[in-house]
Scaffold this active site. Sequence first.
Site, PDB file in Angstrom:
ATOM      1  N   GLU A 158       0.814  -1.211   0.000  1.00 25.29           N
ATOM      2  CA  GLU A 158       0.000   0.000   0.000  1.00 25.29           C
ATOM      3  C   GLU A 158       0.849   1.263   0.000  1.00 25.29           C
ATOM      4  OE1 GLU A 158      -3.674  -1.751   2.695  1.00 25.29           O
ATOM      5  OE2 GLU A 158      -1.991  -0.754   3.695  1.00 25.29           O
ATOM      6  N   ASP A 203      -7.625  -4.909   9.538  1.00 21.41           N
ATOM      7  CA  ASP A 203      -7.236  -3.722   8.781  1.00 21.41           C
ATOM      8  C   ASP A 203      -7.159  -3.960   7.284  1.00 21.41           C
ATOM      9  OD1 ASP A 203      -5.050  -5.285   8.668  1.00 21.41           O
ATOM     10  OD2 ASP A 203      -3.648  -3.840   9.488  1.00 21.41           O
TER      11      ASP A 203
END
Lengths: 351, 351
Positions: free
Chosen positions: A62, A233
């Site tokens: 990410e 998450d």
Amino acid sequence: MTTDLNTVPFVSVENMMRLTHETGIEEALAEIAGYIEDDFRRWPLFDKTPRVASHSEVGVIELMPTSDGTEYGFKYVNGHPKNTKEGLQTVTAFGLLADVDTGYPVLLTEMTVLTALRTAATSAVATKYLARRDAKVMAMIGNGSQSEFQALALHKICGIEEVRLFDTDPNATRKCAENLKGTGLRVVSCATGQEAIEGADIITTCTADKQNATILTDNMVGAGVHINAIGGDCPGKTELHRDILMRSDIFVEYPEQTRIEGEIQQLAQDHPVTELWQVITGEITGRRDDRQITLFDGVGFAIEDFSALRWVRDKLRTSNRFDMLDMIADPDDPRDLFGMLLREKQRMAAA
Amino acid sequence: MTTDLNTVPFVSVENMMRLTHETGIEEALAEIAGYIEDDFRRWPLFDKTPRVASHSEVGVIELMPTSDGTEYGFKYVNGHPKNTKEGLQTVTAFGLLADVDTGYPVLLTEMTVLTALRTAATSAVATKYLARRDAKVMAMIGNGSQSEFQALALHKICGIEEVRLFDTDPNATRKCAENLKGTGLRVVSCATGQEAIEGADIITTCTADKQNATILTDNMVGAGVHINAIGGDCPGKTELHRDILMRSDIFVEYPEQTRIEGEIQQLAQDHPVTELWQVITGEITGRRDDRQITLFDGVGFAIEDFSALRWVRDKLRTSNRFDMLDMIADPDDPRDLFGMLLREKQRMAAA
């Protein structure tokens, strides 16, 4: 710290650890929590976007950018739960701070250690605003990489005196208990999750399985508790039973991201949640009474990394824990990049 | 090149220049063009997303990620046209290649010099597939940082023999002409854009003003020409008159991005364009006849950076032009990040 045009201060893993110890781990956590609170107070100012994720079958990479209009920051971070079995970190990260006015980087730093610090600091900020004022006992479910940081941050910032540990792997609990010796925390190792949360005012869950797990079931959670759900998450990764969510008042960092990645991916897209920053500014009341269950559904947001990057940058004003990296091409005439390249050839020939 | 778990090879600006000269500038351009062609041939395989841009009044900071499922790459790049006046680069960049399977970085590198190389290599790939086979003369409008790279790439890869230079600033033209001495190119400095494109088979525009400029007007462009429009690469920044676009067959990297950033932002959202990769694979014919005007509306796409990063990574197998950066935390037990931190404290105390 001076910055040449063509060099960028770089903080290695070793230097980040030394910077942390120079400050003191608990003091570092408290300082970073302060930066996070400051940035949450000016939340509307930030450029916000859900992180840019590249998923594979075994993990995710990410990029998490944000900007306050003056500075720009981003973090590169991976999440590969299966890495642990291969002797690798589940999460590694590095990040960068840049000057919006010129676009030039001003700091490059490791962020594996720094993310551990900022994640714990964020939980502490949420807990400070949401837990009962008299909370002294915390259950820590999941005793991996993040657990000691969570315990210390809540000790320092929220006045937690006892931490009750549980992990499905007793070795993890042993490691965590050993690491927390001498910190002033009363550490109780527990054989079950149920035992760990008995009498706990605060429950923090931080487990790493990439699947919808049920670390906590509804009957385990009593009135008045504050929960930090940190481990859920990413899409398909949650820790709490849906029924707990239905009984809780839920607080999130950035709803657009949390609805995709957090515990609330189990709920309807319009299920009411409160943004944590609005509790911090006082716009919205967090905890209304001692019976309420508050839940911080933390997934980690770019602004927290931005706060952590600002902390490092400011620490480097009085610390020499960095190296200078020759990362920016700086020709004498900015339009003459090619000339700079040619002159390097002459230098190579002369050497 | 060996990679420890906790260190990442880093290529500084100096090492990038030396790596380029070890290879030879023209050969480096040709090699990178080869990597770009290879990646364009397997275009559908890539994770593609428009770049993630953070705009300010004076510039933009962008992250450009992509992945082929095995490797992941991204570039950080800024664009600040006003920087030149302050003695800074308009564009600076760095990038990273990582292993998708572990999420661990395998290369960190400067990309200011590397972007200059890959941008020119991309124009050369487009020109190779779109210009007339007998093209020998190129006009280079805009003689800034990118101009020499463009000229050399088209010399080496497309057989261009003469480059005709024009810039609104005669000093830039003088600089470019000087830098191209000894390259084997016939260099003709021109006083007007009109003069530069007279007799040119290929016109490359690469100017840096962040505004809708009109570097070329319709009556300047004759039949059979190939145009590389490189400088229009963000919203509100274009170089060509709309009428030229209407007469041209337009080729782009990634339509979703080019419609926002390229020359075609002046056209309707459904104006037909061809994706360059389909010309390279042979799925679609590029140039059909000698009268056609072909236009490569290049804005720069993440896959080209990915190709360039792969090139650097492969070069490091036989070159020592890198340093090792302590960028990844590597505790003996991956769940014991805190223990690693504690042990560093003991080392500091012992030292």
